[in-house]
Every structure is written in C-alpha cells, then in structure tokens.
Design an enzyme around this catalytic site. Sequence first.
Site, mmCIF file in Angstrom:
data_model
loop_
_atom_site.group_PDB
_atom_site.id
_atom_site.type_symbol
_atom_site.label_atom_id
_atom_site.label_comp_id
_atom_site.label_asym_id
_atom_site.label_seq_id
_atom_site.Cartn_x
_atom_site.Cartn_y
_atom_site.Cartn_z
ATOM 1 C CD GLU A 206 -0.915 -62.670 2.181
ATOM 2 O OE1 GLU A 206 -1.979 -63.280 2.378
ATOM 3 O OE2 GLU A 206 -0.731 -61.500 2.545
ATOM 4 C CB THR A 263 -8.585 -59.820 0.876
ATOM 5 O OG1 THR A 263 -7.398 -59.954 1.659
ATOM 6 C CG2 THR A 263 -8.266 -60.138 -0.570
ATOM 7 C CG ASN A 283 -1.858 -58.097 3.191
ATOM 8 O OD1 ASN A 283 -2.629 -58.864 3.745
ATOM 9 N ND2 ASN A 283 -1.149 -58.451 2.139
ATOM 10 C CG ASP A 328 0.568 -59.753 5.783
ATOM 11 O OD1 ASP A 328 -0.545 -59.387 5.366
ATOM 12 O OD2 ASP A 328 0.803 -60.910 6.179
ATOM 13 C CE LYS A 355 -1.819 -60.204 9.707
ATOM 14 N NZ LYS A 355 -1.209 -60.591 8.415
HETATM 15 CA CA CA Z 1 -1.991 -61.026 4.535
#
Ligand code: CA
Length: 714
Positions: A206, A263, A283, A328, A355
């Site tokens: 982020e 990451t 992401n 994300d 996710k």
């Molecule tokens: Ca993230």
Amino acid sequence: MKPLQLIQRALTLVLGTALPLAALQAAPSAPKAWVTGQRIQQADKEPGNWLSHGRTYDEQRYSPLKQVTDGNVKQLGIAWTQKLDWDFGVEATPIVVDGVMYTTGPYSIVYAFDAATGKPLWRFDPEVPRDKGGEGCCSVVNRGVAVWEGKVYVGAFDGRLIALDARHGKKLWSVDTRLDPNKSYTITGAPRVVKGQVLIGNGGAEFGVRGYLTAYDARSGKPSWRFFTVPGDPSKPPENEAMRMALKTWDGNGWVKWGGGGTVWDAMAYDPDLDLLYIGVGNGSPFNYQFRSNGKGDNLFLSSIVALRPSTGEYVWHYQTTPGEMWDYTATQHMILADLQIEGKPRKVLMQAPKNGFFYVLDRTNGQLLSAEKFVPVNWASHIDMKTGRPVLTGAANYLDGQGMKIVMPSFLGGHNWQPMSYHPGTGLVYLPAQETAAGLEPQKEPMFLPIRNVVNIGLDVPSLPEDPAVVKQIAQSWKGKLLAWDPIKQKAAWQVDYPTAWNGGTLATAGNLVFQGTADGRAVAYAADTGKLLWSMPVNSGAMAGPVTYTVKGEQYVAFMVGWGGSFPNITGQLSLGAKVKAEARVVTFKLGGTTTLPPPKMTAAALPPLETVTADAATLQIGRTMFNGLCANCHGLNAVSGGVVPDLRYLTPEKHQIFLGIVYGARTARGMPAFSGLLKPDDVEVLRQYILHRAHALKAELIPAASPPPSP
Ligand code: CA
C-alpha cells in the site's frame, strides 16, 4: 567420590586428559531448541511439540493430540496467562519446543515462557521505533517466530531479520531485509526455515514497494538468494528468466514509481518430497491498475501462488488467482498441502482461500487448477473457467469503466485474510475463518502521491463509510463472520457457524474431534470437528485473532490462544467492529483440563464523553476535515473518527488533550506510537482536524442522549 568426579576420572581414562570440573558442570544435558528439518518432517513422532508455524511443513495446523476430546473439552480451564507489553493486535502462532513456548507480541517483541507454567524465561525487544506503525497498513503486528538449531528468528516490523540464542534471547545476528531503506518495507510475517535457510518476505504494497522473498543462511545470516515477485525498471535487464517472463505481462512503466507491489507478507509451505517451496504473493501497488500498468496485462506474479526451489530460489511454476489484480486481492493467505482422493485418484494438492473469495485446489506438483468455487458472496468474477484456469470477470467491480465508484465484493479485507485455516485428515474438512464484506472503490483522476512514508498510496480514493449511524449499522449487519467447515473435494461447506462480525480467529483441528478458534467478540471456543456443534466457550477479555496451538508438557495437553484485538479491520473500520466497549488487551491465555486460573476483569472504554467545546468551523471546513482525517488518521484511529477499541477513540479526548492537540500531532506522543505529522500539516490544518473530531464527538453525544419522549397527545 561424588558422581561428577567419577565421570571426570572415567573421561580421564578414556581421553587421557582431565577436563576441568567446571566445564562438565556447565555442559547442558541437551542442546536447547534443537529443531531441524528432519524433526519438522517427522513432527508426528513428537506431537507434544509445535515445531514450525503450521506445526508441519504442509501447514495443516492439525494436531494428533487427543487427551482433550469432544467428550471432555468442557473441563478446559485456564492453566496460565501472561500479559504482553503493548495492547495492539496479536497475530502470532507460538512455537513450542521441549516445554518452552517462543512467541511474539506487538512491535515484534519476542517472549519465551515455560510452556507448562507460563513463567517468563526471557524477553527480547528489537526496539522497533514506536512511531513506525504508520509505515504499515495494519498496525505493528507480528505473526510469530521460527526456531532452528538453537536459534529463534523474528522479523522486526522495521524490516530487520534477527536471530536470537534460544537459551537466553541474546541477539546473534541481524540483517536489514529492505531493498530500499527509503521505502516503507515492513515485516509482520513469521519466518520459515527450510534446508538451513531462513525465508522471509515483507509488507508495504500500500506504500509503493516492490515485493520479494529473501533466503538467509540460518547460522550466519548471510543472504543466499532473493526471488522478486514483480519486475523492476524495464529500462534495465531483468534479474532472471522469471522476471523476463513477468515483464511481458506489464504495460508502460507506471509501476516503477509505485513499486509494483506483490509483497510476500505471510503464507509459505514446503513439500520435502517434491522439494518445492510455495509462496503466496500480494496485491498490486498501487491498487489502481490504470496507474500501475495502463489497465493492461496479467501483471505477474501479483496475487499468485509461486513454487520455487528452496536451495536456489529458482522459479518452478505459478498459478495466478487474480490476473490484473486491482482490488487488493492478495494470494498471501494460508496455503495447506494435503493428499486428497479426487475422482478416485490420489492427488497431491495445495489449498488456498485467498482474499478474492474463491477456494482453490491446485495440483502442487505442477500448479494445475483442479477446482475453484466461491466460499463467500463474490461480484468481481462469475466463476473460474476450468479450461483456462482464469476468472471470468463480470465487470461489476471494474472501477476503471468511467462509471465512478464500484461496490466490490469481497472488500479489500478479503473473504479470508491472514487468519490461518486448518485441515483435519480424519474429517477431510478445511476449517476456514471466512467473512462477508463489501466496500466501495473509486479511482483517482491523477495519482495523489504524498511523498511521505506513513501515508497509504493506492491510487484510489479512501473508501469511506457514511457518518449516519443508522446507515453504518445497516452496513455492519451485512458484514458477517463465518467459520466454514469446507469440503475441498465437494467444494462446499459441510457445516458453518455464523458470527456477528468479521475478523474472527485462525483455527486449530485436533484428533480429539475438535476445532478451536478465537472470536472477534473475545472468546476461545471449540466445536465438534465432524458436526460443528459448539462444545466449549470461555471469555478471554479481547478479540482473539491468532491461530491457536496445542502441545504437551510432561504428558499433559495444553491449548494456547494468543489474544489481542487489532489490525486493519478494527483500526480502520472501527465503526463496523463491535462498538469498542471493551478495550483491546494483549495476552497469552493457555488452557488445560481442570485449569483454575482466572483472568482480571476486561478493561472498559470510558462510559461518558468529557465536556465538549463548541465547534466553530463551518460545514465546508468540516468536510475538508473529514477528508483529511480519513486520508491521514483513519488507518489507525478509524474512519470518521470512530475507533475499534485498539487505538484511542479521539471523540473521547479530554479538554486538556484538546489543548495540547497540536503538540501531539507534531510528535509529542511518538514514544507511545503516534507518528509525527509536523512535516506535512500546518497548524491551521491541525485545527481543521481538531474541529472535525469535535464535530464527531458532538454527534456521538447526540446519539448517546436518548431522544426526548414525545409530549402526551391531548
Ligand atoms: Ca494489501
């Protein structure tokens, strides 16, 4: 003659020299914490220990222990409890070796406890600067240590990988894992050790970083290889063949400035027979696919599971869950390796519920997709095409179509996040802490890149919640937590438990026909693994998110929960968590049959608001205040200034704190975790923020005062 003198005389006869008596007395009976690859591979021979993050390299989080069963679990009581230093989110899985528990708390502090009594043996504080929290997305959490050949390894939040002596916690070596010290590289994940190498990734997608996994020699800390997950600057030659392949799936060079992301901040698994290391990749950075890659290409290896050779870091295969990721949708979530009978054939599989809301079963020998089905409501894709292995997009979540804000399901918190699953080979079920969430995403027209480290840069407008408490309540009711007992062959739930909120804990399955879980509403619970019947529930004072573990000391079985509410869900979307009546509290709570220890009463938040001064700012200024607050402060203090009970709820600021507010924003509380914003905000800006906080405090006051009863009708 005393026994030691006898031994010395015997040694003198054998060796021909006399050893000093002191040396013999100091010699330990067995090396401490001597975990090896062979021991982890044969972990089922010593089920009383929990030797690596997922107990075994296949990360099943299943324990063969069965002293505690579905028949007697009701008798579990607290054996011991220990408070941790900082009351922020606790996410660690303890490692237990030969009666010693090694675990971590907020700020990457490492603790060693006597696993039977809870007696503290040592503590190591890597002294992560306390105001670093703003440099990560999700608070100063840590998911635990690795233990190997007498050493304990921890990834510190500020990017250091540190090796400690397991005997007393003294530092042996420390390396900086950051590619660029000027960028917000953090570590929250637990290291793994495979074939004498410590493996660790980073967080920061982020904040504009480039992702990778690094392997270090476990003895010396010398770096041995690094696998990048996204390409670097296309004007320079790719580092290896994998990066050459990945580069073809990116467009332009927008990601160079933004880092690219990808990451490797949590899950890994290892298959010693295939000699494959599996890593889960995060992401894109920024989220905004247009800024990152002109909205084109798959963007390898974002949101992928990648198989590597652990000795060299060489690429073997990958499966990308979300090509062209823009929501994300990390694939860093827990991966479980198991052998399943699929259509009559034994298959070596890898299972992940990332996710994006689909449960994937892959052939882990080659990455072939075997099946994928939705485990929560999903609106970005209709299904996964089994011929191509690719999702079929619906367009409903495409915020780049020029139609403005899109509601995305699952939200950026995911249908499943870092909370680990478990797999019970007896029931054949995966116990998955799932959640139903949705959030709006809207692209920025131009990237609003703020050149400071502690501000999220995702190329999208901060998804905000409305201020109206009635609307927020409605949204909160649509965000649900679930424990799913997922049948990975039938790809559907065998049973499920509903929770009032998202962000419930990781799970542990045991041979006692049990599934243990911590809950967001502050309980430790156990279900029958086969039927889902609730068998046991105990309050633990604070939300319990981490994966529990079980072990034995001197033949007695213990079940340990790392407790402490926090992380992205309560910190950012405090309004949607449980109203924050109870303050977060970080501690270890360990249970055994017949345990009689009790917890102190939970800490409650202030019942009443302090006296409030009048708001002097006009509506337009308050709107600016809201935008500033949600952009700069909400990542910890909560959207619209409503906290989730972890970081202070600023609506409760006393008049004295309001007087020193500017000083606090400028750095007076850095030692307690509040970053300094002196470089970014002018005193006038800070006053606008303060006015917005006052405005929100008055709104809360109006909510708390019951509406006056209507006058009696004539
Ligand atoms: Ca993230």
